[in-house]
Enzyme design. Structure first.
Site, mmCIF file in Angstrom:
data_model
loop_
_atom_site.group_PDB
_atom_site.id
_atom_site.type_symbol
_atom_site.label_atom_id
_atom_site.label_comp_id
_atom_site.label_asym_id
_atom_site.label_seq_id
_atom_site.Cartn_x
_atom_site.Cartn_y
_atom_site.Cartn_z
ATOM 1 N N LYS A 207 -32.231 -3.320 5.433
ATOM 2 C CA LYS A 207 -31.442 -3.032 4.229
ATOM 3 C C LYS A 207 -31.541 -1.552 3.826
ATOM 4 O O LYS A 207 -32.272 -0.788 4.433
ATOM 5 C CB LYS A 207 -31.878 -3.956 3.092
ATOM 6 C CG LYS A 207 -31.846 -5.454 3.462
ATOM 7 C CD LYS A 207 -30.430 -6.001 3.639
ATOM 8 C CE LYS A 207 -30.356 -7.287 4.460
ATOM 9 N NZ LYS A 207 -30.720 -8.511 3.826
HETATM 10 C C1 LIG Z 1 -30.657 -10.011 3.949
HETATM 11 C C2 LIG Z 1 -29.822 -10.893 3.115
HETATM 12 C C3 LIG Z 1 -30.387 -11.857 2.269
HETATM 13 C C4 LIG Z 1 -31.838 -12.197 2.289
HETATM 14 O O1 LIG Z 1 -32.690 -11.143 2.102
HETATM 15 P P1 LIG Z 1 -34.253 -11.299 2.371
HETATM 16 O O2 LIG Z 1 -34.881 -10.228 1.562
HETATM 17 O O3 LIG Z 1 -34.436 -11.086 3.848
HETATM 18 O O4 LIG Z 1 -34.655 -12.652 1.968
HETATM 19 C C5 LIG Z 1 -29.542 -12.558 1.429
HETATM 20 N N1 LIG Z 1 -28.213 -12.360 1.439
HETATM 21 C C6 LIG Z 1 -27.621 -11.478 2.270
HETATM 22 C C7 LIG Z 1 -26.145 -11.285 2.206
HETATM 23 C C8 LIG Z 1 -28.412 -10.728 3.148
HETATM 24 O O5 LIG Z 1 -27.834 -9.873 3.997
#
Ligand SMILES: *Cc1c(COP(=O)(O)O)cnc(C)c1O
Length: 406
Positions: A207
């Site tokens: 992210k």
């Molecule tokens: C990465 C992601 C999540 C989950 O994030 P985590 O921190 O890994 O639990 C939820 N929704 C979307 C759209 C994502 O890309």
């Protein structure tokens, strides 16, 4: 070069010189400052949730404008406690796009509620507000729009539909640290002094900022925030940091059982440094995205991401193209042979085996999602990439796709 697929053996074009090192889909942008921040936390004697978590929560209150920020171990954990705190369970429905990470849908299902899916716009991959509104029934308890790839979902009509139904909007802001909609950051209030939505951010390594694993929930309601804090940590009202610190008292009571989703200070220390850099990191992502758009423009059989038709700031979490001019897996294989990694964001959730089996979903329900789902490929995009890396991928794409020319 002998293993290249036949499509690249045509003509008299010089072949792309294959790079020696692998270019991954993503790589976190971590430096000595993050290392130093972790070392400082380790040496401080307080390594779990404490002053660094409080600092990171303060940064999110400031950058979003939301009065509450609750740090958690992941966006998934954040979704879990938000759905729990809202009392969403068996008999309830939650409307969300199918073009999202399965985490969102899993959490709805694990609460015993039913996910209902709305189609996206093929060009932008953003959920269509009219489609989302059409999925709201008397059983719907929340809607979860996703800020796909770092561009914002069209929140105004989504908010209006949710308000009419008297249900909350939960922004899946996993891609949206640095994203803004009509001048307002993800998680922010539509107008100063008014309440915004609940928003959930992710700090997974792919992210826009990372804490290895981690997430943040922002919200406006005092009681909801207090409940999220309890559910995050065993149901205990106050932070261990305050209970065990000077002047604290070791007593506690539990009014409802909670989970164990508190972010550690070691992680938050990394997050605090990352938030100082996020504007520069996102600006670099935007530069790279512009270079991709120019470099792949006009290639037949590759559909580029389209810009959303409202004012926005794009965090360029992902660069997602759709391959229409050849077999998608052959395209991915040909990039792999050229030492380029890719991702798939995302296989549509309504076509996942367990979702089909439990909810009877299937092909033909969400035309744009399904059409996009067959072609999507995320190309490498991360702040540490060079212009030459992007040029290399663009050249590889031109070499791989039939009729593109180089
Ligand atoms: C990465 C992601 C999540 C989950 O994030 P985590 O921190 O890994 O639990 C939820 N929704 C979307 C759209 C994502 O890309």
């Amino acid at each position: 070069m002998c293993n290249l697929p036949p499509t690249t053996q045509r003509g008299t074009d010089a072949h792309l010189k294959i790079r020696d090192d692998f270019l991954p889909l993503s790589r976190p942008a971590l430096g000595e400052e993050e290392v130093a921040a972790v070392a400082e936390s380790l040496r401080s004697g307080w390594i779990t949730s404490g002053p660094k978590v409080a600092e990171l929560e303060g940064i999110f209150r400031e950058t979003t404008g939301a009065p509450h920020a609750v740090a958690v171990t992941s966006a998934t954990a954040g979704l879990h406690i938000v759905l729990s705190a809202l009392g969403i369970g068996p008999g309830d429905e939650v409307a969300t796009p199918s073009m999202t990470f399965a985490s969102t849908v899993n959490q709805i299902v694990l609460r015993g509620a039913t996910p209902v899916f709305a189609d996206v716009d093929y060009g932008t991959l953003q959920v269509r507000p009219d489609a989302l509104a059409a999925r709201i029934t008397p059983r719907t308890k929340a809607v979860i729009p996703v800020h796909f790839a770092g561009a914002p979902a069209d929140l105004d009509p989504i908010r209006a539909a949710a308000e009419r139904a008297g249900i909350p909007v939960i922004e899946d802001a996993a891609h949206a640290v640095g994203t803004a909609y009509k001048g307002v950051p993800a998680g922010g209030p539509p107008r100063p002094g008014t309440p915004g939505n609940i928003a959930i951010f992710s700090f997974h390594p792919i992210k826009n900022i990372t804490t290895a694993e981690g997430g943040m929930v922002t919200c406006y309601d005092d009681a909801l925030a207090a409940r999220l804090r309890r559910l995050r940590f065993h149901g205990i009202e106050r932070d261990a940091w305050k209970r065990y610190g000077k002047g604290g008292t070791p007593h506690y009571d539990i009014r409802e059982p909670g989970y164990k989703y508190n972010l550690t200070d070691l992680q938050a220390a990394v997050g605090v440094v990352q938030m100082r850099k996020v504007a520069a990191m996102n600006a670099r992502r935007a530069d790279l995205a512009r270079r991709y758009l120019a470099g792949i423009e006009g290639v037949p059989g590759i559909d580029l991401p389209e810009a959303v038709p409202y004012a926005h700031a794009h965090s360029w979490h992902l660069f997602v193209v759709k391959v229409t001019g050849m077999d998608r897996d052959a395209f991915i294989g040909a990039l792999a042979e050229r030492n380029v990694g890719v991702g798939l964001h995302f296989p549509p959730c309504h076509l996942l085996s367990y979702v089909r089996e439990r909810y009877g979903t299937g092909e033909g329900e969400l035309p744009d999602t399904e059409r996009a789902g067959k072609g999507i490929v995320s190309l490498p995009l991360f702040p540490g990439m060079s212009d030459a890396d992007v040029d290399y991928v663009c050249e590889a794409v031109r070499e791989i796709v039939p009729g593109a020319g180089r």
